[in-house]
Design a protein around this motif. Structure first.
Motif, PDB file in Angstrom:
ATOM      1  N   GLY A   1      32.964  26.348 -14.171  1.00 16.73           N
ATOM      2  CA  GLY A   1      32.344  27.507 -13.533  1.00 16.73           C
ATOM      3  C   GLY A   1      31.177  27.196 -12.622  1.00 16.73           C
ATOM      4  O   GLY A   1      30.911  27.917 -11.668  1.00 16.73           O
ATOM      5  N   SER A   2      30.465  26.103 -12.887  1.00 15.65           N
ATOM      6  CA  SER A   2      29.312  25.755 -12.048  1.00 15.65           C
ATOM      7  C   SER A   2      29.645  24.720 -10.982  1.00 15.65           C
ATOM      8  O   SER A   2      28.770  24.333 -10.201  1.00 15.65           O
ATOM      9  CB  SER A   2      28.166  25.234 -12.926  1.00 15.65           C
ATOM     10  OG  SER A   2      28.542  24.026 -13.550  1.00 15.65           O
TER      11      SER A   2
ATOM     12  N   THR B   1      46.593  26.668 -15.887  1.00 15.07           N
ATOM     13  CA  THR B   1      45.419  27.457 -16.278  1.00 15.07           C
ATOM     14  C   THR B   1      44.254  27.213 -15.326  1.00 15.07           C
ATOM     15  O   THR B   1      43.645  28.157 -14.817  1.00 15.07           O
ATOM     16  CB  THR B   1      44.989  27.098 -17.711  1.00 15.07           C
ATOM     17  OG1 THR B   1      46.121  27.154 -18.571  1.00 15.07           O
ATOM     18  CG2 THR B   1      43.921  28.031 -18.219  1.00 15.07           C
ATOM     19  N   THR B   2      43.929  25.947 -15.095  1.00  8.37           N
ATOM     20  CA  THR B   2      42.814  25.610 -14.212  1.00  8.37           C
ATOM     21  C   THR B   2      43.104  26.040 -12.784  1.00  8.37           C
ATOM     22  O   THR B   2      42.214  26.549 -12.086  1.00  8.37           O
ATOM     23  CB  THR B   2      42.496  24.104 -14.292  1.00  8.37           C
ATOM     24  OG1 THR B   2      42.199  23.774 -15.652  1.00  8.37           O
ATOM     25  CG2 THR B   2      41.313  23.738 -13.418  1.00  8.37           C
ATOM     26  N   ALA B   3      44.331  25.868 -12.333  1.00 10.33           N
ATOM     27  CA  ALA B   3      44.703  26.296 -10.974  1.00 10.33           C
ATOM     28  C   ALA B   3      44.463  27.798 -10.810  1.00 10.33           C
ATOM     29  O   ALA B   3      43.868  28.230  -9.816  1.00 10.33           O
ATOM     30  CB  ALA B   3      46.158  25.952 -10.690  1.00 10.33           C
ATOM     31  N   TYR B   4      44.917  28.591 -11.764  1.00 15.45           N
ATOM     32  CA  TYR B   4      44.719  30.036 -11.680  1.00 15.45           C
ATOM     33  C   TYR B   4      43.223  30.364 -11.647  1.00 15.45           C
ATOM     34  O   TYR B   4      42.769  31.172 -10.826  1.00 15.45           O
ATOM     35  CB  TYR B   4      45.401  30.730 -12.865  1.00 15.45           C
ATOM     36  CG  TYR B   4      45.149  32.211 -12.902  1.00 15.45           C
ATOM     37  CD1 TYR B   4      45.849  33.066 -12.047  1.00 15.45           C
ATOM     38  CD2 TYR B   4      44.206  32.751 -13.761  1.00 15.45           C
ATOM     39  CE1 TYR B   4      45.603  34.434 -12.065  1.00 15.45           C
ATOM     40  CE2 TYR B   4      43.959  34.113 -13.791  1.00 15.45           C
ATOM     41  CZ  TYR B   4      44.660  34.942 -12.943  1.00 15.45           C
ATOM     42  OH  TYR B   4      44.412  36.298 -12.960  1.00 15.45           O
ATOM     43  N   PHE B   5      42.440  29.721 -12.514  1.00 15.38           N
ATOM     44  CA  PHE B   5      40.996  29.944 -12.551  1.00 15.38           C
ATOM     45  C   PHE B   5      40.366  29.634 -11.187  1.00 15.38           C
ATOM     46  O   PHE B   5      39.552  30.408 -10.671  1.00 15.38           O
ATOM     47  CB  PHE B   5      40.376  29.071 -13.646  1.00 15.38           C
ATOM     48  CG  PHE B   5      38.877  29.147 -13.719  1.00 15.38           C
ATOM     49  CD1 PHE B   5      38.253  30.235 -14.305  1.00 15.38           C
ATOM     50  CD2 PHE B   5      38.091  28.130 -13.200  1.00 15.38           C
ATOM     51  CE1 PHE B   5      36.860  30.317 -14.370  1.00 15.38           C
ATOM     52  CE2 PHE B   5      36.703  28.191 -13.269  1.00 15.38           C
ATOM     53  CZ  PHE B   5      36.084  29.288 -13.851  1.00 15.38           C
ATOM     54  N   LEU B   6      40.746  28.516 -10.587  1.00 14.30           N
ATOM     55  CA  LEU B   6      40.164  28.104  -9.305  1.00 14.30           C
ATOM     56  C   LEU B   6      40.614  29.002  -8.157  1.00 14.30           C
ATOM     57  O   LEU B   6      39.816  29.326  -7.269  1.00 14.30           O
ATOM     58  CB  LEU B   6      40.531  26.654  -9.008  1.00 14.30           C
ATOM     59  CG  LEU B   6      39.993  25.626 -10.014  1.00 14.30           C
ATOM     60  CD1 LEU B   6      40.547  24.247  -9.694  1.00 14.30           C
ATOM     61  CD2 LEU B   6      38.477  25.615 -10.029  1.00 14.30           C
ATOM     62  N   LEU B   7      41.865  29.407  -8.159  1.00 13.84           N
ATOM     63  CA  LEU B   7      42.349  30.311  -7.113  1.00 13.84           C
ATOM     64  C   LEU B   7      41.619  31.651  -7.177  1.00 13.84           C
ATOM     65  O   LEU B   7      41.324  32.248  -6.141  1.00 13.84           O
ATOM     66  CB  LEU B   7      43.866  30.501  -7.231  1.00 13.84           C
ATOM     67  CG  LEU B   7      44.690  29.275  -6.849  1.00 13.84           C
ATOM     68  CD1 LEU B   7      46.121  29.420  -7.336  1.00 13.84           C
ATOM     69  CD2 LEU B   7      44.640  29.026  -5.347  1.00 13.84           C
ATOM     70  N   GLN B   8      41.304  32.102  -8.376  1.00 15.05           N
ATOM     71  CA  GLN B   8      40.544  33.341  -8.524  1.00 15.05           C
ATOM     72  C   GLN B   8      39.124  33.190  -7.976  1.00 15.05           C
ATOM     73  O   GLN B   8      38.481  34.167  -7.618  1.00 15.05           O
ATOM     74  CB  GLN B   8      40.483  33.772 -10.001  1.00 15.05           C
ATOM     75  CG  GLN B   8      41.825  34.148 -10.587  1.00 15.05           C
ATOM     76  CD  GLN B   8      42.465  35.318  -9.858  1.00 15.05           C
ATOM     77  OE1 GLN B   8      41.872  36.365  -9.698  1.00 15.05           O
ATOM     78  NE2 GLN B   8      43.689  35.120  -9.386  1.00 15.05           N
ATOM     79  N   ARG B   9      38.640  31.945  -7.917  1.00 18.48           N
ATOM     80  CA  ARG B   9      37.303  31.661  -7.376  1.00 18.48           C
ATOM     81  C   ARG B   9      37.329  31.320  -5.889  1.00 18.48           C
ATOM     82  O   ARG B   9      36.314  30.933  -5.331  1.00 18.48           O
ATOM     83  CB  ARG B   9      36.660  30.514  -8.153  1.00 18.48           C
ATOM     84  CG  ARG B   9      36.323  30.916  -9.594  1.00 18.48           C
ATOM     85  CD  ARG B   9      35.504  29.885 -10.320  1.00 18.48           C
ATOM     86  NE  ARG B   9      34.257  29.605  -9.617  1.00 18.48           N
ATOM     87  CZ  ARG B   9      33.657  28.418  -9.602  1.00 18.48           C
ATOM     88  NH1 ARG B   9      34.185  27.397 -10.255  1.00 18.48           N
ATOM     89  NH2 ARG B   9      32.527  28.242  -8.958  1.00 18.48           N
ATOM     90  N   GLY B  10      38.494  31.431  -5.236  1.00 23.39           N
ATOM     91  CA  GLY B  10      38.547  31.278  -3.792  1.00 23.39           C
ATOM     92  C   GLY B  10      39.145  30.000  -3.251  1.00 23.39           C
ATOM     93  O   GLY B  10      39.212  29.822  -2.022  1.00 23.39           O
TER      94      GLY B  10
END
Length: 161
Positions: free
Chosen positions: A26-27, A43-52
């Motif tokens: 997150g940071s 999982t990480t890909a989805y998290f990162l795509l949601q962050r732009g």
């Protein structure tokens, strides 16, 4: 597609890592493109795509997880934003950021590859001294910070910057 409950979605796919994403990554300063070594179900890909993040190159050595990752990318509508490959052998990619959480891949991590990325996170597993030793050798040039340790204490994530 924005999931109402990502934890349950990924758990249903056999990947129960959602709760690690924010504390571990997150940071991290993100750019347009990321390489993920140890892609698992996405999982990480989805998290990162949601962050732009706009583009992801992923490596996953487990063929079963690689198939699930493709299924997840299709179901969630981001197949056009990811390139998925099998085993990673240490080769650099043309992305800005590296995220590595791959048991055993640590031995392939070379400082000159790591230093080419603008930002990175690497998970160190207690049973493999390779990556941590290599990162610590870079301390005169960089100052990685610990962002996450698993509840069992067997894995720690360090990120830069």
């Amino acid at each position: 597609m924005k999931l109402p409950n990502p934890r349950e979605y990924f758990r249903s796919k056999g990947c129960d890592y959602w709760d690690e994403q924010q504390p571990a990554y997150g940071s991290l300063r993100l750019y347009d493109s990321v390489t993920i070594v140890g892609y698992e179900c996405g999982t990480t890909a989805y998290f990162l795509l949601q962050r732009g993040v706009k583009r992801i190159i992923g490596f996953e050595s487990d063929p079963r997880l690689l198939e699930i990752a493709k299924e997840v990318a299709r179901e969630l509508g981001f197949l056009d934003k990811v390139e998925l490959y099998g085993e990673w052998n240490g080769q650099p990619t043309d992305t800005d950021t590296l995220i590595m959480d791959c048991e055993g891949c640590e031995e392939f991590l070379r400082p000159e590859v790591l230093l080419r990325y603008k930002s990175w996170c690497v998970a160190f597993h207690v049973w493999s001294p390779f990556a941590l030793n290599r990162i610590m050798a870079l301390r005169p040039y960089i100052n990685p910070r610990k962002t996450y340790t698993t509840p069992d204490g067997r894995e720690t994530v360090y990120c830069f910057p």
